[in-house]
Design a protein around this motif. Structure first.
Motif, PDB file in Angstrom:
ATOM      1  N   SER A 242     -13.312  68.667  27.698  1.00  0.00           N
ATOM      2  CA  SER A 242     -12.490  69.199  28.823  1.00  0.00           C
ATOM      3  C   SER A 242     -13.367  70.097  29.954  1.00  0.00           C
ATOM      4  O   SER A 242     -14.344  70.672  29.356  1.00  0.00           O
ATOM      5  N   SER A 243     -12.926  69.942  31.092  1.00  0.00           N
ATOM      6  CA  SER A 243     -13.709  70.701  32.019  1.00  0.00           C
ATOM      7  C   SER A 243     -13.220  72.132  31.979  1.00  0.00           C
ATOM      8  O   SER A 243     -13.782  72.958  32.914  1.00  0.00           O
ATOM      9  N   VAL A 244     -12.056  72.459  31.603  1.00  0.00           N
ATOM     10  CA  VAL A 244     -11.438  73.702  31.767  1.00  0.00           C
ATOM     11  C   VAL A 244     -11.407  74.533  30.442  1.00  0.00           C
ATOM     12  O   VAL A 244     -11.736  75.518  30.375  1.00  0.00           O
ATOM     13  N   ILE A 245     -11.085  73.732  29.233  1.00  0.00           N
ATOM     14  CA  ILE A 245     -11.031  74.380  27.846  1.00  0.00           C
ATOM     15  C   ILE A 245     -12.246  74.291  27.119  1.00  0.00           C
ATOM     16  O   ILE A 245     -12.411  72.749  26.867  1.00  0.00           O
ATOM     17  N   LYS A 246     -12.839  74.978  26.635  1.00  0.00           N
ATOM     18  CA  LYS A 246     -14.075  74.995  25.831  1.00  0.00           C
ATOM     19  C   LYS A 246     -13.656  74.694  24.208  1.00  0.00           C
ATOM     20  O   LYS A 246     -14.287  74.089  23.517  1.00  0.00           O
ATOM     21  N   TYR A 247     -12.379  75.520  23.769  1.00  0.00           N
ATOM     22  CA  TYR A 247     -12.161  75.587  22.296  1.00  0.00           C
ATOM     23  C   TYR A 247     -10.835  76.167  22.166  1.00  0.00           C
ATOM     24  O   TYR A 247     -10.262  76.679  23.043  1.00  0.00           O
ATOM     25  N   PHE A 248      -9.919  75.506  21.462  1.00  0.00           N
ATOM     26  CA  PHE A 248      -8.787  76.061  20.922  1.00  0.00           C
ATOM     27  C   PHE A 248      -8.349  76.197  19.483  1.00  0.00           C
ATOM     28  O   PHE A 248      -8.829  75.045  18.872  1.00  0.00           O
ATOM     29  N   SER A 249      -7.406  76.892  19.004  1.00  0.00           N
ATOM     30  CA  SER A 249      -7.043  76.822  17.689  1.00  0.00           C
ATOM     31  C   SER A 249      -5.625  77.408  17.619  1.00  0.00           C
ATOM     32  O   SER A 249      -5.160  77.947  18.442  1.00  0.00           O
ATOM     33  N   TYR A 250      -5.042  76.996  16.459  1.00  0.00           N
ATOM     34  CA  TYR A 250      -3.843  77.650  16.253  1.00  0.00           C
ATOM     35  C   TYR A 250      -3.515  78.257  15.059  1.00  0.00           C
ATOM     36  O   TYR A 250      -4.078  77.624  13.868  1.00  0.00           O
ATOM     37  N   ASP A 251      -2.827  79.209  14.783  1.00  0.00           N
ATOM     38  CA  ASP A 251      -2.536  79.965  13.679  1.00  0.00           C
ATOM     39  C   ASP A 251      -0.880  79.947  13.527  1.00  0.00           C
ATOM     40  O   ASP A 251      -0.060  80.215  14.102  1.00  0.00           O
ATOM     41  N   GLU A 252      -0.532  78.815  12.716  1.00  0.00           N
ATOM     42  CA  GLU A 252       0.965  78.333  12.275  1.00  0.00           C
ATOM     43  C   GLU A 252       1.660  79.654  11.796  1.00  0.00           C
ATOM     44  O   GLU A 252       3.021  79.699  12.316  1.00  0.00           O
ATOM     45  N   ALA A 253       1.184  80.394  10.972  1.00  0.00           N
ATOM     46  CA  ALA A 253       1.814  81.551  10.391  1.00  0.00           C
ATOM     47  C   ALA A 253       2.411  82.600  11.580  1.00  0.00           C
ATOM     48  O   ALA A 253       3.454  83.165  11.532  1.00  0.00           O
ATOM     49  N   THR A 254       1.539  82.735  12.547  1.00  0.00           N
ATOM     50  CA  THR A 254       1.958  83.569  13.803  1.00  0.00           C
ATOM     51  C   THR A 254       2.302  83.047  15.120  1.00  0.00           C
ATOM     52  O   THR A 254       2.475  83.554  15.973  1.00  0.00           O
ATOM     53  N   LYS A 255       2.204  81.716  15.121  1.00  0.00           N
ATOM     54  CA  LYS A 255       2.519  80.799  16.214  1.00  0.00           C
ATOM     55  C   LYS A 255       1.709  81.397  17.300  1.00  0.00           C
ATOM     56  O   LYS A 255       2.233  81.179  18.456  1.00  0.00           O
ATOM     57  N   THR A 256       0.371  81.477  17.320  1.00  0.00           N
ATOM     58  CA  THR A 256      -0.529  82.154  18.128  1.00  0.00           C
ATOM     59  C   THR A 256      -1.456  80.963  18.254  1.00  0.00           C
ATOM     60  O   THR A 256      -2.178  80.367  17.587  1.00  0.00           O
ATOM     61  N   LEU A 257      -1.599  80.557  19.816  1.00  0.00           N
ATOM     62  CA  LEU A 257      -2.476  79.526  20.227  1.00  0.00           C
ATOM     63  C   LEU A 257      -3.494  80.244  20.850  1.00  0.00           C
ATOM     64  O   LEU A 257      -3.380  81.042  21.865  1.00  0.00           O
ATOM     65  N   LYS A 258      -4.945  80.111  20.350  1.00  0.00           N
ATOM     66  CA  LYS A 258      -6.145  80.835  21.108  1.00  0.00           C
ATOM     67  C   LYS A 258      -6.798  79.588  21.787  1.00  0.00           C
ATOM     68  O   LYS A 258      -7.049  78.674  21.288  1.00  0.00           O
ATOM     69  N   ILE A 259      -7.048  80.058  23.068  1.00  0.00           N
ATOM     70  CA  ILE A 259      -7.616  79.237  23.895  1.00  0.00           C
ATOM     71  C   ILE A 259      -8.928  79.731  24.533  1.00  0.00           C
ATOM     72  O   ILE A 259      -8.781  81.195  25.010  1.00  0.00           O
ATOM     73  N   ILE A 260     -10.017  79.539  24.465  1.00  0.00           N
ATOM     74  CA  ILE A 260     -11.233  79.855  25.052  1.00  0.00           C
ATOM     75  C   ILE A 260     -11.713  78.834  26.168  1.00  0.00           C
ATOM     76  O   ILE A 260     -11.869  77.619  25.861  1.00  0.00           O
ATOM     77  N   PHE A 261     -11.666  79.249  27.252  1.00  0.00           N
ATOM     78  CA  PHE A 261     -11.864  78.578  28.647  1.00  0.00           C
ATOM     79  C   PHE A 261     -13.545  78.301  28.686  1.00  0.00           C
ATOM     80  O   PHE A 261     -14.153  79.082  28.249  1.00  0.00           O
ATOM     81  N   VAL A 262     -13.982  77.503  29.497  1.00  0.00           N
ATOM     82  CA  VAL A 262     -15.167  77.158  29.783  1.00  0.00           C
ATOM     83  C   VAL A 262     -15.797  78.596  30.375  1.00  0.00           C
ATOM     84  O   VAL A 262     -17.107  78.645  30.454  1.00  0.00           O
ATOM     85  N   THR A 263     -15.091  79.341  30.993  1.00  0.00           N
ATOM     86  CA  THR A 263     -15.670  80.560  31.549  1.00  0.00           C
ATOM     87  C   THR A 263     -15.718  81.733  30.595  1.00  0.00           C
ATOM     88  O   THR A 263     -16.251  82.876  30.955  1.00  0.00           O
ATOM     89  N   ASN A 264     -15.560  81.209  29.312  1.00  0.00           N
ATOM     90  CA  ASN A 264     -15.637  82.254  28.144  1.00  0.00           C
ATOM     91  C   ASN A 264     -14.415  83.402  28.038  1.00  0.00           C
ATOM     92  O   ASN A 264     -14.539  84.230  27.129  1.00  0.00           O
ATOM     93  N   MET A 265     -13.570  83.101  28.940  1.00  0.00           N
ATOM     94  CA  MET A 265     -12.346  83.917  28.903  1.00  0.00           C
ATOM     95  C   MET A 265     -11.494  83.413  27.727  1.00  0.00           C
ATOM     96  O   MET A 265     -11.251  82.445  27.428  1.00  0.00           O
ATOM     97  N   VAL A 266     -11.069  84.597  26.948  1.00  0.00           N
ATOM     98  CA  VAL A 266     -10.264  83.987  25.767  1.00  0.00           C
ATOM     99  C   VAL A 266      -8.751  84.722  25.812  1.00  0.00           C
ATOM    100  O   VAL A 266      -8.534  85.695  26.249  1.00  0.00           O
ATOM    101  N   TYR A 267      -7.843  83.893  25.529  1.00  0.00           N
ATOM    102  CA  TYR A 267      -6.308  83.955  25.732  1.00  0.00           C
ATOM    103  C   TYR A 267      -5.681  83.615  24.519  1.00  0.00           C
ATOM    104  O   TYR A 267      -6.062  82.490  23.916  1.00  0.00           O
TER     105      TYR A 267
END
Length: 67
Positions: A3-28
């Motif tokens: 992806s030209s925007v998203i570097k990595y993502f993961s999901y925690d089903e227990a907390t329904k939290t989607l973690k996205i690391i963008f290519v800029t290394n910003m983590v949301y």
């Protein structure tokens, strides 16, 4: 998962939290994301386009420094 925007993502089903690391290394951490949205992101041919249409501005998030 090229992806030209998203570097990595993961999901925690227990907390329904989607973690996205963008290519800029910003983590949301997106909160209360249904597992279906995560699975659709994972299956999407364009992660950035799916993110913009279905996640951005749709879920509360927290910006974090941690990777």
């Amino acid at each position: 998962m090229p992806s030209s925007v998203i570097k990595y993502f993961s999901y925690d089903e227990a907390t329904k939290t989607l973690k996205i690391i963008f290519v800029t290394n910003m983590v949301y951490l997106y909160q209360n994301v249904p597992v279906k949205v995560y699975k659709m992101l994972k299956a999407s041919g364009s992660k950035g386009r799916y993110f913009n249409s279905n996640i951005k501005d749709k879920f509360k998030f927290q910006k974090t420094e941690e990777e």
